[in-house]
Design an enzyme around this catalytic site. Structure first.
Site, PDB file in Angstrom:
ATOM      1  N   MET A   1      35.428  28.315  10.580  1.00  0.00           N
ATOM      2  CA  MET A   1      36.250  28.543   9.384  1.00  0.00           C
ATOM      3  C   MET A   1      35.410  28.330   8.116  1.00  0.00           C
ATOM      4  O   MET A   1      35.967  28.209   7.023  1.00  0.00           O
ATOM      5  CB  MET A   1      37.468  27.628   9.385  1.00  0.00           C
ATOM      6  CG  MET A   1      38.373  27.886  10.605  1.00  0.00           C
ATOM      7  SD  MET A   1      40.086  27.443  10.348  1.00  0.00           S
ATOM      8  CE  MET A   1      39.961  25.697  10.051  1.00  0.00           C
ATOM      9  N   GLY A   2      34.090  28.292   8.265  1.00  0.00           N
ATOM     10  CA  GLY A   2      33.236  28.203   7.090  1.00  0.00           C
ATOM     11  C   GLY A   2      33.107  26.798   6.532  1.00  0.00           C
ATOM     12  O   GLY A   2      33.465  25.825   7.180  1.00  0.00           O
TER      13      GLY A   2
ATOM     14  N   LEU B   1      30.204  25.441   5.946  1.00  0.00           N
ATOM     15  CA  LEU B   1      29.328  25.036   7.054  1.00  0.00           C
ATOM     16  C   LEU B   1      28.593  23.729   6.768  1.00  0.00           C
ATOM     17  O   LEU B   1      28.135  23.492   5.657  1.00  0.00           O
ATOM     18  CB  LEU B   1      28.306  26.146   7.333  1.00  0.00           C
ATOM     19  CG  LEU B   1      28.886  27.512   7.708  1.00  0.00           C
ATOM     20  CD1 LEU B   1      27.747  28.488   8.044  1.00  0.00           C
ATOM     21  CD2 LEU B   1      29.858  27.424   8.875  1.00  0.00           C
TER      22      LEU B   1
ATOM     23  N   GLU C   1      26.165  20.459   9.120  1.00  0.00           N
ATOM     24  CA  GLU C   1      25.179  20.325  10.208  1.00  0.00           C
ATOM     25  C   GLU C   1      25.811  20.495  11.596  1.00  0.00           C
ATOM     26  O   GLU C   1      25.129  20.882  12.534  1.00  0.00           O
ATOM     27  CB  GLU C   1      24.449  18.981  10.130  1.00  0.00           C
ATOM     28  CG  GLU C   1      23.216  18.993   9.247  1.00  0.00           C
ATOM     29  CD  GLU C   1      22.142  20.005   9.684  1.00  0.00           C
ATOM     30  OE1 GLU C   1      21.865  20.132  10.887  1.00  0.00           O
ATOM     31  OE2 GLU C   1      21.598  20.686   8.800  1.00  0.00           O
TER      32      GLU C   1
ATOM     33  N   HIS D   1      28.198  22.668  12.417  1.00  0.00           N
ATOM     34  CA  HIS D   1      28.182  24.120  12.635  1.00  0.00           C
ATOM     35  C   HIS D   1      26.744  24.613  12.895  1.00  0.00           C
ATOM     36  O   HIS D   1      26.508  25.450  13.763  1.00  0.00           O
ATOM     37  CB  HIS D   1      28.705  24.860  11.402  1.00  0.00           C
ATOM     38  CG  HIS D   1      30.116  24.547  11.017  1.00  0.00           C
ATOM     39  ND1 HIS D   1      30.438  23.915   9.838  1.00  0.00           N
ATOM     40  CD2 HIS D   1      31.290  24.785  11.641  1.00  0.00           C
ATOM     41  CE1 HIS D   1      31.755  23.800   9.750  1.00  0.00           C
ATOM     42  NE2 HIS D   1      32.298  24.305  10.830  1.00  0.00           N
TER      43      HIS D   1
ATOM     44  N   GLN E   1      46.806  29.158  12.404  1.00  0.00           N
ATOM     45  CA  GLN E   1      46.636  27.841  13.019  1.00  0.00           C
ATOM     46  C   GLN E   1      46.989  26.713  12.070  1.00  0.00           C
ATOM     47  O   GLN E   1      46.825  25.540  12.405  1.00  0.00           O
ATOM     48  CB  GLN E   1      45.234  27.678  13.605  1.00  0.00           C
ATOM     49  CG  GLN E   1      44.128  27.535  12.582  1.00  0.00           C
ATOM     50  CD  GLN E   1      42.776  27.609  13.246  1.00  0.00           C
ATOM     51  OE1 GLN E   1      42.354  28.633  13.746  1.00  0.00           O
ATOM     52  NE2 GLN E   1      42.048  26.494  13.255  1.00  0.00           N
TER      53      GLN E   1
ATOM     54  N   GLN F   1      40.698  21.754  21.603  1.00  0.00           N
ATOM     55  CA  GLN F   1      40.459  23.184  21.350  1.00  0.00           C
ATOM     56  C   GLN F   1      39.483  23.751  22.382  1.00  0.00           C
ATOM     57  O   GLN F   1      39.712  24.830  22.952  1.00  0.00           O
ATOM     58  CB  GLN F   1      39.890  23.342  19.943  1.00  0.00           C
ATOM     59  CG  GLN F   1      39.292  24.691  19.629  1.00  0.00           C
ATOM     60  CD  GLN F   1      38.872  24.793  18.186  1.00  0.00           C
ATOM     61  OE1 GLN F   1      39.703  24.845  17.301  1.00  0.00           O
ATOM     62  NE2 GLN F   1      37.575  24.809  17.920  1.00  0.00           N
TER      63      GLN F   1
ATOM     64  N   LEU G   1      30.948  14.799  11.357  1.00  0.00           N
ATOM     65  CA  LEU G   1      30.952  15.811  10.295  1.00  0.00           C
ATOM     66  C   LEU G   1      32.171  16.705  10.443  1.00  0.00           C
ATOM     67  O   LEU G   1      32.567  17.065  11.555  1.00  0.00           O
ATOM     68  CB  LEU G   1      29.688  16.670  10.378  1.00  0.00           C
ATOM     69  CG  LEU G   1      28.358  15.981  10.118  1.00  0.00           C
ATOM     70  CD1 LEU G   1      27.254  17.016   9.967  1.00  0.00           C
ATOM     71  CD2 LEU G   1      28.409  15.123   8.877  1.00  0.00           C
TER      72      LEU G   1
END
Ligand code: AMP
Length: 278
Positions: A30-31, A33, A35, A37, A61, A151, A182
């Site tokens: 979902m952007g 970003l 570390e 990601h 969601q 998830q 994070l």
């Protein structure tokens, strides 16, 4: 790096790559970003010929009272980071849902406990958007963080149940040096909330220490974790230990289990988890 916004163009591009014999590695996000990601992107870079990233804040969601409207965004920053990790294709759609959309995927048992209990419909939105992204990208391998443990379990189940021919890779949780996992949502933490947010990782550490000392009773392990979480949290959503695969409730940790925590610090809902390897 090629930036594509149109779903049909994305599908065409990925199909051409697949036809050309390329192995496609995919990281959906979902952007905003960080570390965590980027660790997924770097591993994906190693696992495929073509590295595909998607950035899409998926409205289905989010619950009606959740943070969809204020979810942090930084497209330019994200694309710079993506490029530095060797992303070939960045998929940044405006909208993935056609007019009249009404088809959803429910992973019916795994979505019930933990975050599913306090975020009704959340995992239906997640499973549905991931299935849609899988249809557009048709990756050979897709990487997800264990930070979102439930998830990951749901996506593994969906892939098996619906015969997606995709390898799912779960990646370790990336943390700040002081232990905070994070998360894009850490950007919401203000003032002393950043420090208080350590209560989640401290809760996990307390349970882990007790477990290392031989304690196997779920109630005692979760009580030790909860005591730490309560030190910093505005409200504890859950502290639970469940079977690592089925997410079924357990009384004693005698197989691999997950200890999962969700808590509000101020108005920010944070999650964290750890595996207890019996
Ligand atoms: P999100 O943008 O929050 O939807 O996350 C996109 C992917 O990054 C998901 O597979 C997350 O589990 C993963 N992710 C988020 N935070 C972390 C983290 N701290 N460590 C590892 N993976 C993460």
């Amino acid at each position: 790096m090629n930036i594509i916004r149109d779903p049909r163009a994305m599908q065409r591009e990925c199909e051409a790559l697949r036809q050309a014999g390329k192995r496609i590695a995919f990281v959906p996000t979902m952007g905003y970003l960080h570390e965590g990601h980027l660790s997924l992107l770097r591993e994906a870079r190693r696992r495929g010929d073509v590295l595909v990233l998607s950035i899409y804040v998926n409205p289905t969601q989010f619950g009606p009272k959740e943070d969809l409207g204020r979810y942090p965004r930084d497209e330019a920053g994200d694309l710079a980071k993506a490029e530095s990790c060797g992303v070939d294709l960045a998929f940044v759609p405006q909208n993935l849902y056609p007019e009249g959309f009404q088809t959803y995927i429910a992973v019916r048992e795994l979505e019930q406990p933990l975050c599913g209990a306090s975020r009704p419909g959340h995992f239906i939105g997640v499973a549905t958007v991931v299935a849609k992204l899988f249809q557009l990208v048709r990756p050979h391998v897709a990487l997800f963080g264990r930070k979102d443990y439930q998830q990951l379990a749901i996506i593994r189940r969906m892939v098996r149940d619906l015969d997606f021919d995709i390898e799912i890779v779960g990646m370790p949780i990336v943390r700040e040096p002081d232990g905070l996992a994070l998360s894009s949502r850490n950007a919401y933490l203000e003032g002393d909330e950043r420090q208080r947010a350590l209560c989640l990782s401290r809760g996990l550490a307390a349970a882990r220490d007790l477990f290392a000392g031989g304690e196997r009773d779920t109630k005692k392990l979760t009580a030790a974790a909860r005591a730490q979480v309560e030190q910093g949290a505005t409200r504890v959503d859950y502290v639970e230990i469940r079977d690592a695969e089925s997410l079924a409730a357990v009384e004693r940790v005698e197989r691999p289990c997950v200890i999962a925590i969700a808590a509000f610090v101020g108005t920010t809902r944070l999650i964290d988890n750890d595996i207890l390897e019996a």
